[in-house]
Design a protein around this motif. Structure first.
Motif, PDB file in Angstrom:
ATOM      1  N   ARG A 259     -30.498  26.504 -85.365  1.00 11.05           N
ATOM      2  CA  ARG A 259     -29.357  26.258 -86.237  1.00 11.05           C
ATOM      3  C   ARG A 259     -28.496  27.505 -86.314  1.00 11.05           C
ATOM      4  N   CYS A 260     -27.180  27.307 -86.438  1.00  6.86           N
ATOM      5  CA  CYS A 260     -26.301  28.444 -86.626  1.00  6.86           C
ATOM      6  C   CYS A 260     -26.442  28.921 -88.075  1.00  6.86           C
ATOM      7  N   ARG A 261     -25.863  30.066 -88.366  1.00  4.53           N
ATOM      8  CA  ARG A 261     -26.005  30.644 -89.694  1.00  4.53           C
ATOM      9  C   ARG A 261     -25.450  29.700 -90.769  1.00  4.53           C
ATOM     10  N   ASN A 262     -24.309  29.093 -90.458  1.00  2.59           N
ATOM     11  CA  ASN A 262     -23.682  28.248 -91.467  1.00  2.59           C
ATOM     12  C   ASN A 262     -24.548  27.017 -91.773  1.00  2.59           C
ATOM     13  N   CYS A 263     -25.045  26.366 -90.728  1.00  4.88           N
ATOM     14  CA  CYS A 263     -25.851  25.160 -90.942  1.00  4.88           C
ATOM     15  C   CYS A 263     -27.203  25.513 -91.563  1.00  4.88           C
ATOM     16  N   ALA A 264     -27.740  26.683 -91.202  1.00  2.02           N
ATOM     17  CA  ALA A 264     -28.988  27.114 -91.835  1.00  2.02           C
ATOM     18  C   ALA A 264     -28.778  27.280 -93.348  1.00  2.02           C
TER      19      ALA A 264
ATOM     20  N   LEU B 222     -19.452  20.059 -91.411  1.00  2.00           N
ATOM     21  CA  LEU B 222     -19.039  20.398 -90.051  1.00  2.00           C
ATOM     22  C   LEU B 222     -19.746  21.665 -89.582  1.00  2.00           C
ATOM     23  N   CYS B 223     -20.299  21.613 -88.373  1.00  2.00           N
ATOM     24  CA  CYS B 223     -20.876  22.824 -87.790  1.00  2.00           C
ATOM     25  C   CYS B 223     -19.733  23.660 -87.213  1.00  2.00           C
ATOM     26  N   PRO B 224     -19.579  24.917 -87.633  1.00  3.80           N
ATOM     27  CA  PRO B 224     -18.453  25.730 -87.148  1.00  3.80           C
ATOM     28  C   PRO B 224     -18.474  25.946 -85.639  1.00  3.80           C
ATOM     29  N   LEU B 225     -19.648  25.819 -85.025  1.00  3.67           N
ATOM     30  CA  LEU B 225     -19.712  26.013 -83.563  1.00  3.67           C
ATOM     31  C   LEU B 225     -18.922  24.927 -82.844  1.00  3.67           C
ATOM     32  N   ASP B 226     -18.714  23.794 -83.513  1.00  6.84           N
ATOM     33  CA  ASP B 226     -17.919  22.721 -82.916  1.00  6.84           C
ATOM     34  C   ASP B 226     -16.477  23.156 -82.641  1.00  6.84           C
TER      35      ASP B 226
ATOM     36  N   ASP C 205     -25.931  18.755 -89.107  1.00  3.66           N
ATOM     37  CA  ASP C 205     -25.240  18.285 -87.918  1.00  3.66           C
ATOM     38  C   ASP C 205     -24.947  19.483 -87.023  1.00  3.66           C
ATOM     39  N   CYS C 206     -25.863  20.446 -86.986  1.00  2.00           N
ATOM     40  CA  CYS C 206     -25.624  21.672 -86.221  1.00  2.00           C
ATOM     41  C   CYS C 206     -25.540  21.373 -84.724  1.00  2.00           C
ATOM     42  N   LEU C 207     -24.545  21.953 -84.100  1.00  2.00           N
ATOM     43  CA  LEU C 207     -24.379  21.783 -82.654  1.00  2.00           C
ATOM     44  C   LEU C 207     -25.653  22.170 -81.908  1.00  2.00           C
ATOM     45  N   LEU C 208     -26.331  23.209 -82.404  1.00  2.00           N
ATOM     46  CA  LEU C 208     -27.538  23.686 -81.718  1.00  2.00           C
ATOM     47  C   LEU C 208     -28.679  22.672 -81.830  1.00  2.00           C
TER      48      LEU C 208
HETATM   49 ZN   LIG Z   1     -24.209  24.815 -86.922  1.00  2.00          ZN
END
Ligand SMILES: [Zn+2]
Ligand SMILES: Nc1ncnc2c1ncn2[C@@H]1O[C@H](COP(=O)(O)OP(=O)(O)OP(=O)(O)O)[C@@H](O)[C@H]1O
Ligand SMILES: [Mg+2]
Length: 338
Positions: A175-180, A201-205, A332-335
């Protein structure tokens, strides 16, 4: 900003000179720490107005007035302005930053502040529930004129979002930091997620938009206003696939990573800024998109450092970076999707 070109940078205009009792003011919006207003001067304000007000020169034209809120524990505006000029402006092209300049609000008790407070009382029902009742910082000496990014005519589309953390977290994480952090929030308060009808929203998107239709869909779903036209949707879609500002923000963020412990202040500023987009169609075939970063305020890193480190520890130790928390939270993390 062009409107202030005649004002030397060491000269700070005092807007209480412009007869605040005669202003037309609109409440625009607010965040946790600041209030934003639109100010209109009546035509032909008497010549008793400030000496620096040249004939026909209206410093509010094209600008909004931003003032600090009572109770917000942020730095005084001159410090924010100094920081923005010295530390933020070298990082981005000028056309990608919402321009800002300091103004004085007059001597205490400030007529400007009382006018703004009166309006806040009238507009209370339009304000976000948890912000109601807050007023302008009573002894504020300074405000800011900020470039107005709202629509200039009815065919324009204005939108804003916070890009947050654009880089995946270091090391092998799911997971990215935001989704974590969002997963951790849900864990602490199960009603948190439910408050977001569309999910989070996952910011990596944002950066994956150029290659991934799924990311593009996801971003559009979150940031495109329901009122937008198919043409506006198309313009935004093209911008998401081709813009250079989000990749630049990502690069600058990764050069200022909070885990490095160097310049925590700037890392936090770069992860809390807002992006404003104004999409206009000057003619049938052409379109213009202005993309500017705002809310690049200096953060109080000394005060936030302990909280920051504790949160980071909780995310790591609780398994939130790896989707190993119990019970498992949906994100909904991109990772996680890949
Ligand atoms: Zn994410
Ligand atoms: N330059 C601008 N043009 C148009 N609208 C603006 C502009 N600056 C701010 N706003 C509106 O006012 C709102 C609050 O502004 P701002 O981000 O300065 O407040 P804040 O207290 O720092 O917010 P936050 O709690 O997100 O840090 C924004 O979300 C936006 O809707
Ligand atoms: Mg802010």
């Amino acid at each position: 900003m062009s409107q202030s070109a005649s004002v030397p940078s060491d000269h700070i205009p005092d807007i209480s000179d412009f007869c605040p009792e005669n202003w037309t003011i609109n409440f625009v919006n607010e965040g946790a720490a600041n209030l934003v207003f639109e100010v209109g001067l009546p035509p032909g304000i008497p010549s008793t107005a400030g000496s620096h007000r040249k004939r026909g020169h209206d410093i509010f034209q094209g600008n909004l007035l931003r003032v600090p809120k009572a109770g917000a524990k942020t730095f005084p505006y001159p410090e924010l302005q100094q920081y923005w000029e010295s530390t933020v402006t070298p990082l981005f092209p000028e056309e990608n930053l919402v321009q800002q300049q300091l103004v004085r609000l007059g001597h205490s008790p400030s007529k400007v502040i009382s006018r703004l407070d009166e309006l806040l009382i009238k507009e209370e029902s339009r304000r976000r529930k948890d912000f109601r009742g807050t007023r302008v910082l009573p002894d504020a000496q300074y405000g800011m004129l900020i470039e107005d990014m709202r629509s200039q005519n009815t065919s324009d589309l204005f939108l804003e979002f916070k890009p947050k953390w654009l880089s995946p977290s270091p090391s092998q994480r799911t997971r990215c930091r935001n989704c974590a952090r969002e997963a951790y929030r849900d864990h602490l308060d199960p009603s948190h997620h439910k408050a977001h009808r569309l999910g989070i929203l996952c910011p990596l998107d944002f950066l994956a938009c150029r290659d991934s239709p799924q990311s593009l869909d996801s971003v559009l779903k979150h940031i495109l206003p329901a009122s937008s036209s198919p043409a506006q949707r198309n313009h935004l879609l093209n911008w998401l696939k081709t813009n250079t500002l989000l990749p630049l923000l990502q690069k600058v963020q990764s050069e200022h990573d909070p885990s490095s412990g160097v310049n925590l202040e700037l890392s936090m500023t770069l992860r809390d800024c807002s992006l404003f987009l104004r999409i206009s169609s000057p003619s049938e075939e052409s379109m213009k998109i202005e993309a500017k970063l705002a809310d690049l305020d200096k953060k109080n890193a000394t005060k936030k450092k302990d909280h920051w480190e504790e949160l980071e520890r909780n995310l790591v130790e609780g398994g939130f970076y790896d989707g190993k928390e119990t019970p498992r939270e949906e994100t909904d993390c991109l990772l996680e999707r890949n």
